[in-house]
Design an enzyme around this catalytic site. Structure first.
Site, PDB file in Angstrom:
ATOM      1  N   TYR A   4       1.036  -1.134  -0.406  1.00  0.00           N
ATOM      2  CA  TYR A   4       0.127   0.064  -0.175  1.00  0.00           C
ATOM      3  C   TYR A   4       0.800   1.623  -0.330  1.00  0.00           C
ATOM      4  CZ  TYR A   4      -3.511   3.348   1.323  1.00  0.00           C
ATOM      5  OH  TYR A   4      -4.400   4.488   1.709  1.00  0.00           O
ATOM      6  N   ASP A  45       8.762   2.967   0.166  1.00  0.00           N
ATOM      7  CA  ASP A  45       8.103   3.686   0.786  1.00  0.00           C
ATOM      8  C   ASP A  45       7.886   3.216   2.199  1.00  0.00           C
ATOM      9  OD1 ASP A  45       5.164   4.536   2.040  1.00  0.00           O
ATOM     10  OD2 ASP A  45       4.696   3.660   0.816  1.00  0.00           O
ATOM     11  N   LYS A  59       3.623   8.891   8.818  1.00  0.00           N
ATOM     12  CA  LYS A  59       3.591   8.793   9.958  1.00  0.00           C
ATOM     13  C   LYS A  59       4.123   8.846  11.519  1.00  0.00           C
ATOM     14  CE  LYS A  59       0.327   5.060   8.575  1.00  0.00           C
ATOM     15  NZ  LYS A  59       0.495   4.264   7.139  1.00  0.00           N
TER      16      LYS A  59
END
Ligand SMILES: *Cc1c(COP(=O)(O)O)cnc(C)c1O
Length: 433
Positions: free
Chosen positions: A145, A241, A269
């Protein structure tokens, strides 16, 4: 006021004015059934729902929280900053400090640009890669994702999978309605943990160095090395990522943890301490294709937001001064959590796998060999066991993510006490499975 409303009433009100009641789909509990709890506040390893019930929280904002909720250092940094105004649309010293803090921790990352989400970071990194290489195609891995931008919404795990929106996991078909075939025509989707052939048309290969959005799937021996070499040979850029792994697997993230340097990094995050932030970075020569120096345009009214930057700096600083190696402590907690759950499941005769990557823990209810790719993850997630586990634990006051494609995030605030309690609860939940 909301404390006086029953969760079902809150949910009904939410659903009236917010599509599906939520601002991000996984939160709607579709994968586990029932009605979500509304969070009123959080502190350390705990969240309190609107009626005052306390949960031990292993969601930790899907990894945005590493110190635990409302850490005094983060709260203090935000509080002391907020009185100075919340956004200026002009450069600030804080932006320099955060960019320096990132570049200092991640060798090879010489320049970063701050954005407001992980989605923006990956979307912009792709544009930079395409601008730098003057190539169009991108390669992504099924089950990874990378946020919800159009060209990355193909076989993308996480909420898309949780909601059963995609069935095709190997070729680039749009992962959802509203993404046209054209928008993913340049996206090549290949299986995780296998080094693909990379043609001369490929601008970049984007990968979660440890995949944490199809449950937890570690890179097999040689996978990341193989990608590095294949990218070198073909002239494609390698993008890690690290929105989950950055500053979580180790001080320098996954590239340090695995000893492999990508050409571009994406962060999010952890570096916002729970405020909206993202960042992407790489070698100076690559990053300098960005406007105003180069011709790749990318911008943001709130980019480098002073509160998000202050929170991020506070987190990184706290990780450095928090005494005994925080990554070792996180890894020990993760290992303990995995041991607890696997022992409780084994006692009850339930087949379970608890993959570990440093401080990350996943769970698959399956007895078939280690899960190494998206097809296997989908199969393992197909049996309804996770929903039973989720509700059993929640009823015992322990919150895990409401979907089997997510991972667990024990934080630095989780102590032996919370883990002990988790062990007792797990024993009861699995014995009545
Ligand atoms: C969460 C996540 C994103 C998207 O970040 P947002 O801030 O939700 O846009 C991208 N990549 C990975 C690996 C993620 O886990």
């Amino acid at each position: 006021m909301e404390h006086n409303l029953a969760p079902d009433e809150l949910w009904a009100r939410a659903c009236r004015v917010i599509p599906g009641g939520v601002n991000s789909p996984v939160r709607a509990f579709k994968a586990v059934g029932g009605t979500p709890y509304f969070v009123a506040r959080a502190e350390g390893p705990f969240v309190w729902e609107s009626r005052g019930r306390r949960f031990i929280d292993y969601v930790q904002a899907y990894g945005a929280s590493i110190l635990g909720h409302a850490h005094p250092a983060v709260v203090g940094a935000i509080a002391s900053k907020v009185v100075d105004g919340t956004s200026y649309g002009a450069p600030t010293v804080g932006e320099i400090l955060l960019a320096e803090a990132i570049c200092e921790r991640v060798p090879g990352c010489e320049q970063v640009r701050l954005v407001s989400s992980g989605t923006e970071a990956t979307m912009s990194a792709l544009r930079v890669a395409r601008g730098f290489t003057a190539r169009n195609k991108i390669i992504k891995f099924a089950g990874c994702y990378h946020g919800h931008s159009d060209s990355l919404l193909a076989a993308s795990g996480s909420g898309v999978a949780t909601l059963g929106l995609e069935k095709n996991t190997t070729s680039a078909v749009p992962g959802c309605l509203g993404v046209t075939p054209n928008l993913v025509a340049d996206t090549i989707v290949v299986p995780y943990n296998r080094v693909p052939k990379i043609s001369q048309e490929v601008a970049c290969v984007i990968v979660e160095p440890a995949a944490a959005n199809m449950g937890l799937v570690a890179p097999v021996e040689g996978f990341l090395e193989g990608l590095r070499k294949a990218c070198n040979d073909s002239g494609a850029l390698l993008i890690f990522d690290e929105v989950i792994t950055g500053f979580r697997l180790s001080r320098g993230g996954a590239s340090e943890f695995y000893g492999i340097k990508p050409d571009l990094w994406c962060f999010g995050k952890v570096i916002g301490g729970g405020l909206p932030i993202g960042a992407f970075g790489g070698r100076r020569e690559v990053m300098e294709v960005l406007a105003p120096l180069g011709e790749v345009y990318q911008a943001g009214t709130l980019s480098g937001n002073p509160l998000a930057v202050a929170a991020g700096l506070a987190v990184l600083k706290e990780l450095d001064v928090s005494g005994a190696n925080p990554y070792q402590r996180l890894t020990q907690s993760a290992k303990k959590l995995a041991d607890i759950l696997s022992e409780a499941a084994n006692q009850a005769g339930i087949s379970v796998q608890l993959p570990l990557v440093g401080p990350l823990v996943g769970i698959f209810f399956t007895d078939e060999g280690p899960v190494t790719n998206y097809d296997m993850a989908n199969k393992a997630n197909d049996n309804g066991a996770y929903a039973k586990f989720f509700w059993g634990m929640l009823n015992h006051g322990i919150a895990f993510a409401p979907g089997s494609y997510e991972v667990m995030f024990p934080s630095l605030a989780h102590t032996e006490l919370e883990l002990e309690y988790t062990a007792q609860a797990a024993a009861e939940v699995f014995s009545s499975f």
